[in-house]
Write a protein that holds these residues in place. Structure first.
Motif, PDB file in Angstrom:
ATOM      1  N   ILE A 232       7.791   1.043 -27.516  1.00 50.42           N
ATOM      2  CA  ILE A 232       7.919   0.583 -26.181  1.00 50.42           C
ATOM      3  C   ILE A 232       9.003   0.585 -25.714  1.00 50.42           C
ATOM      4  CG2 ILE A 232       7.552  -1.383 -24.691  1.00 50.42           C
ATOM      5  CD1 ILE A 232       5.383  -2.961 -26.280  1.00 50.42           C
ATOM      6  N   CYS A 233       9.971   0.030 -26.451  1.00 48.83           N
ATOM      7  CA  CYS A 233      11.176   0.222 -26.200  1.00 48.83           C
ATOM      8  C   CYS A 233      11.862   1.664 -26.158  1.00 48.83           C
ATOM      9  CB  CYS A 233      12.270  -0.832 -27.029  1.00 48.83           C
ATOM     10  SG  CYS A 233      12.367  -2.082 -26.853  1.00 48.83           S
ATOM     11  N   SER A 234      11.464   2.402 -27.077  1.00 48.99           N
ATOM     12  CA  SER A 234      12.182   3.858 -27.104  1.00 48.99           C
ATOM     13  C   SER A 234      11.291   4.349 -25.662  1.00 48.99           C
ATOM     14  CB  SER A 234      11.592   4.599 -28.314  1.00 48.99           C
ATOM     15  OG  SER A 234      11.999   3.761 -29.836  1.00 48.99           O
ATOM     16  N   VAL A 235      10.325   4.807 -25.816  1.00 50.42           N
ATOM     17  CA  VAL A 235       9.530   4.996 -24.389  1.00 50.42           C
ATOM     18  C   VAL A 235      10.322   4.585 -22.970  1.00 50.42           C
ATOM     19  CG1 VAL A 235       7.602   4.969 -22.704  1.00 50.42           C
ATOM     20  CG2 VAL A 235       7.128   5.329 -25.503  1.00 50.42           C
ATOM     21  N   ILE A 236      10.851   3.736 -23.339  1.00 53.89           N
ATOM     22  CA  ILE A 236      11.654   3.250 -21.943  1.00 53.89           C
ATOM     23  C   ILE A 236      12.690   3.412 -21.463  1.00 53.89           C
ATOM     24  CG2 ILE A 236      12.562   0.954 -20.410  1.00 53.89           C
ATOM     25  CD1 ILE A 236       9.818  -1.254 -22.263  1.00 53.89           C
ATOM     26  N   CYS A 237      13.253   3.730 -22.509  1.00 54.14           N
ATOM     27  CA  CYS A 237      14.301   4.609 -23.013  1.00 54.14           C
ATOM     28  C   CYS A 237      14.369   5.519 -22.372  1.00 54.14           C
ATOM     29  CB  CYS A 237      15.647   4.183 -24.388  1.00 54.14           C
ATOM     30  SG  CYS A 237      15.888   2.728 -24.620  1.00 54.14           S
ATOM     31  N   SER A 238      13.573   5.896 -24.167  1.00 54.80           N
ATOM     32  CA  SER A 238      13.334   7.966 -22.947  1.00 54.80           C
ATOM     33  C   SER A 238      12.978   8.117 -21.827  1.00 54.80           C
ATOM     34  CB  SER A 238      11.906   8.584 -23.805  1.00 54.80           C
ATOM     35  OG  SER A 238      12.676   8.380 -25.135  1.00 54.80           O
ATOM     36  N   VAL A 239      11.998   7.181 -20.830  1.00 60.08           N
ATOM     37  CA  VAL A 239      12.027   7.239 -19.558  1.00 60.08           C
ATOM     38  C   VAL A 239      13.281   7.145 -18.309  1.00 60.08           C
ATOM     39  CG1 VAL A 239      10.545   6.545 -17.974  1.00 60.08           C
ATOM     40  CG2 VAL A 239       9.731   7.391 -19.776  1.00 60.08           C
ATOM     41  N   GLY A 240      13.622   6.510 -19.081  1.00 62.45           N
ATOM     42  CA  GLY A 240      15.403   5.522 -18.585  1.00 62.45           C
ATOM     43  C   GLY A 240      16.308   7.470 -18.166  1.00 62.45           C
ATOM     44  N   LEU A 241      16.411   7.628 -19.678  1.00 64.56           N
ATOM     45  CA  LEU A 241      17.042   8.731 -19.177  1.00 64.56           C
ATOM     46  C   LEU A 241      16.771   9.632 -18.503  1.00 64.56           C
ATOM     47  CD1 LEU A 241      17.389   9.041 -23.153  1.00 64.56           C
ATOM     48  CD2 LEU A 241      19.551   8.164 -22.189  1.00 64.56           C
ATOM     49  N   VAL A 242      15.479  10.100 -18.425  1.00 66.91           N
ATOM     50  CA  VAL A 242      14.862  11.082 -17.110  1.00 66.91           C
ATOM     51  C   VAL A 242      15.390  11.103 -16.419  1.00 66.91           C
ATOM     52  CG1 VAL A 242      13.037  12.157 -16.192  1.00 66.91           C
ATOM     53  CG2 VAL A 242      12.853  11.695 -19.572  1.00 66.91           C
ATOM     54  N   GLY A 243      15.137   9.346 -16.098  1.00 69.72           N
ATOM     55  CA  GLY A 243      15.279   8.832 -14.489  1.00 69.72           C
ATOM     56  C   GLY A 243      17.234   9.204 -14.371  1.00 69.72           C
ATOM     57  N   LEU A 244      17.886   8.830 -15.387  1.00 72.82           N
ATOM     58  CA  LEU A 244      19.279   8.987 -15.320  1.00 72.82           C
ATOM     59  C   LEU A 244      19.930  10.500 -14.534  1.00 72.82           C
ATOM     60  CD1 LEU A 244      22.488   7.618 -14.277  1.00 72.82           C
ATOM     61  CD2 LEU A 244      22.329   8.303 -17.480  1.00 72.82           C
TER      62      LEU A 244
END
Length: 626
Positions: A433-445
């Motif tokens: 879950i944390c990995s998915v959140i981080c990946s989505v966060g990178l796209v958002g960044l």
């Protein structure tokens, strides 16, 4: 095929897809959005191809050192070919590497990048294209990303994390900016990443073979011939690595690695001895900033390159004081109050035990890979040196060029911290879950930064009606520029002109008798000629009106006996105009044209305007009156 082999192959395919997408992105951005070019991008071609003439504004006698460069524009005559073959080769100057070497001895940068560009231009002798330099950058992009992946995979021990690092950094503002800027910094970044990888690999390989040390020497040799800043990067990377090798008692690695790096650097100096002179050269920067202020600006610039955020403008020490001082003030009475308790009495002993534990981990290669620390300390040290030797205010956001080499390593360290935190969770579901959140966060960044900030060196201004070069073909021209270092920015505008008189665009200088005498050599032909006027520093009509109002206020205050020391335009290059008794229109484009019309007896008509980096050229056709 085994499962492991299949997995590796898929990862390699994923890496290839990411790199291809990034190459296409950089190419698309360059082709569709970059319409104008930086002064130094013209220098890339000029220093690579001009035959033993590094600077257009200096004669052969004056070309002794960079210190000879001046902002004063000498009045000199050129031909169109002088401008044409400043940027490109011809049958006589193709593959003349002695000229490349000569030009770089008299500039401040080693010759490797220019030699590569010169080779490409020599193959296409007589032609010019900005894409020649772009192909070099795109090649460097591919190699850089391959080694970024290898470095990140070795440090994070996760190929997925390594792919995310490559995908993220290549699409950041700094990543795209690095590869659309037609200078040697993409190549410098490439060698910086390769050197970092070879260094980290040394700490994760029990018995490095001769090939590994040879690669370190070769990378040090080539990197030092790209840019002198590689020496700073390699010094700190090597120094911190050697410290950890000594802590781990890897004496053989210590000497083998140290001598390999030293041999590569020594060989580069032997090939290009001017390195020593360049490193001791007093480059004429503007007044320097305080070190901590400069460091803060450069840190913000680095952070903005992959986040798009310019936050934390406040002096960084304020944040330290806000965090630490209240903590100390709160802790001291607590410690005094519970001074008899075991946890307080054992603090010195526990602190000593913690220090020993840290030392034990750092000195044991089986317990900890020091690669993260080597990269982090290298980034901090390199950043500090750049902040101390470079004046940020001369370049502003363009100073990111000196930090491109740090962006991949900085991102890898930040990824490593996040990954370390995720791995602390025991449940695999939570980790996923944390990995998915981080990946989505990178796209958002990525989306955020490209909306919040502009890509540096992406100049979108160009011409209005048509290129200036369309109007200068087979005509005599007068070129009036504001700064001598901007002269080469007009090369493409004048390459098909006949005779070109170059002089100072300073409105007051235009009226000097010796300048007018040179203008008359074109005027007396009684043929139409082109005037290319650099209006970058000219005042608009609105600005002139404001100055006149300020002058009236000044005179009024003087009449009333009031203080007039404070100028309304203290930050302007023309603030001294307020001290003149009278103000005329000599600081505007219109007044300059009117003066030249009156002097020549010609009628001027504006043809077009063209923006070339910081140079704004207004082109006028002067025709004799019937």
């Amino acid at each position: 095929m085994s499962k492991t082999s299949s997995k590796i192959k898929k990862e390699h395919i994923a890496l290839a897809i990411i790199i291809v997408l990034q190459v296409l992105t950089v190419f698309f951005v360059f082709k569709t959005q970059k319409k104008s070019y930086d002064t130094d991008e013209f220098y890339s071609y000029g220093l690579a191809n001009s035959y033993k003439k590094p600077f257009l504004y200096l004669t052969e006698e004056e070309t002794n050192a960079f210190a000879n460069a001046t902002s004063h524009v000498p009045t000199r005559w050129f031909t169109g070919d002088d401008f044409k073959y400043y940027l490109r080769t011809n049958d006589e100057t193709a593959f003349c590497y002695d000229s490349v070497y000569y030009n770089q001895v008299h500039d401040t940068i080693p010759p490797l990048y220019y030699s590569v560009l010169h080779t490409i231009c020599s193959v296409r002798s007589g032609h010019f294209s900005w894409y020649y330099a772009l192909w070099i950058n795109l090649f460097c992009l591919v190699i850089t990303q391959i080694f970024t992946y290898l470095l990140a995979a070795r440090l994070t021990r996760s190929k997925l994390a390594a792919l995310l690092v490559v995908a993220f950094w290549g699409f950041t503002l700094g990543g795209i900016s690095c590869f659309i800027f037609l200078r040697m910094y993409a190549m410098l970044t490439m060698f910086g990443v390769i050197y970092s990888y070879l260094t980290v690999k040394l700490h994760t390989t029990e018995k490095p073979v001769f090939k590994g040390y040879a690669m370190i020497a070769l990378t040090a040799f080539l990197g030092a011939l790209v840019h002198h800043n590689f020496l700073i990067f390699a010094f700190f990377c090597t120094a911190f690595s050697c410290i950890f090798l000594l802590m781990q008692k890897s004496i053989k690695k210590f000497f083998s690695y140290g001598f390999s790096a030293l041999a590569g650097i020594a060989l580069s100096v032997a090939v290009f001895p001017a390195t020593i002179k360049h490193l001791t050269l007093d480059i004429p920067w503007s007044d320097s900033l305080p070190f901590w202020t400069s460091l803060r600006y450069f840190t913000i610039t680095l952070k903005n390159s992959f986040t798009g955020s310019l936050a934390l403008h406040t002096e960084w020490t304020l944040y330290v004081r806000v965090a630490i001082i209240p903590l100390i003030l709160f802790s001291l009475p607590i410690l005094f109050l519970f001074r008899d308790k075991p946890f307080v009495k054992n603090l010195p002993k526990n602190a000593k035990k913690l220090a020993k534990a840290i030392w034990s981990r750092l000195s044991d290669p089986d317990k900890m890979n020091p690669g993260y620390l080597i990269i982090l300390l290298t980034v901090i040290s390199y950043l500090s040196v750049i902040a101390s030797k470079t004046f940020f205010m001369d370049l502003w956001e363009n100073s990111i060029r000196y930090l491109y080499i740090l962006i991949p390593g900085t991102i890898i360290v930040l990824f490593g911290i996040v990954l370390w935190i995720i791995r602390k969770f025991k449940k695999e579901l939570v980790k996923k879950i944390c990995s998915v959140i981080c990946s989505v966060g990178l796209v958002g960044l990525l989306v955020y930064q490209h909306n919040a900030s502009e890509i540096v060196y992406l100049y979108k201004d160009s011409y209005d009606v048509a290129p200036v070069s369309d109007f200068t073909k087979e005509r005599d021209c007068i070129l009036l520029v504001g700064k001598s270092v901007n002269l080469q920015c007009c090369s493409l505008m004048l390459e098909d002109a006949k005779n070109v008189l170059c002089s100072d665009a300073n409105p007051n200088s235009i009226r000097y008798y010796e300048f007018l005498a040179e203008y008359n050599k074109i005027i007396d032909k009684h043929e139409p000629f082109m005037l290319l006027l650099d209006v970058s520093d000219y005042l608009s009509s609105e600005e002139m009106d404001a100055y006149k109002e300020a002058q009236k206020e000044k005179k009024k205050k003087e009449t009333n006996g009031e203080d007039t020391k404070v100028s309304l335009f203290t930050d302007s290059d023309y603030s001294n105009i307020l001290h003149q008794v009278d103000i005329d229109d000599r600081l505007t484009e219109d007044s300059t044209i009117k003066f030249l019309e009156k002097h020549s007896g010609y009628k001027a008509s504006k043809c077009c305007s063209e923006q070339s980096c910081g140079v704004s050229i207004a082109a006028y056709l002067f025709e004799p009156q019937k």
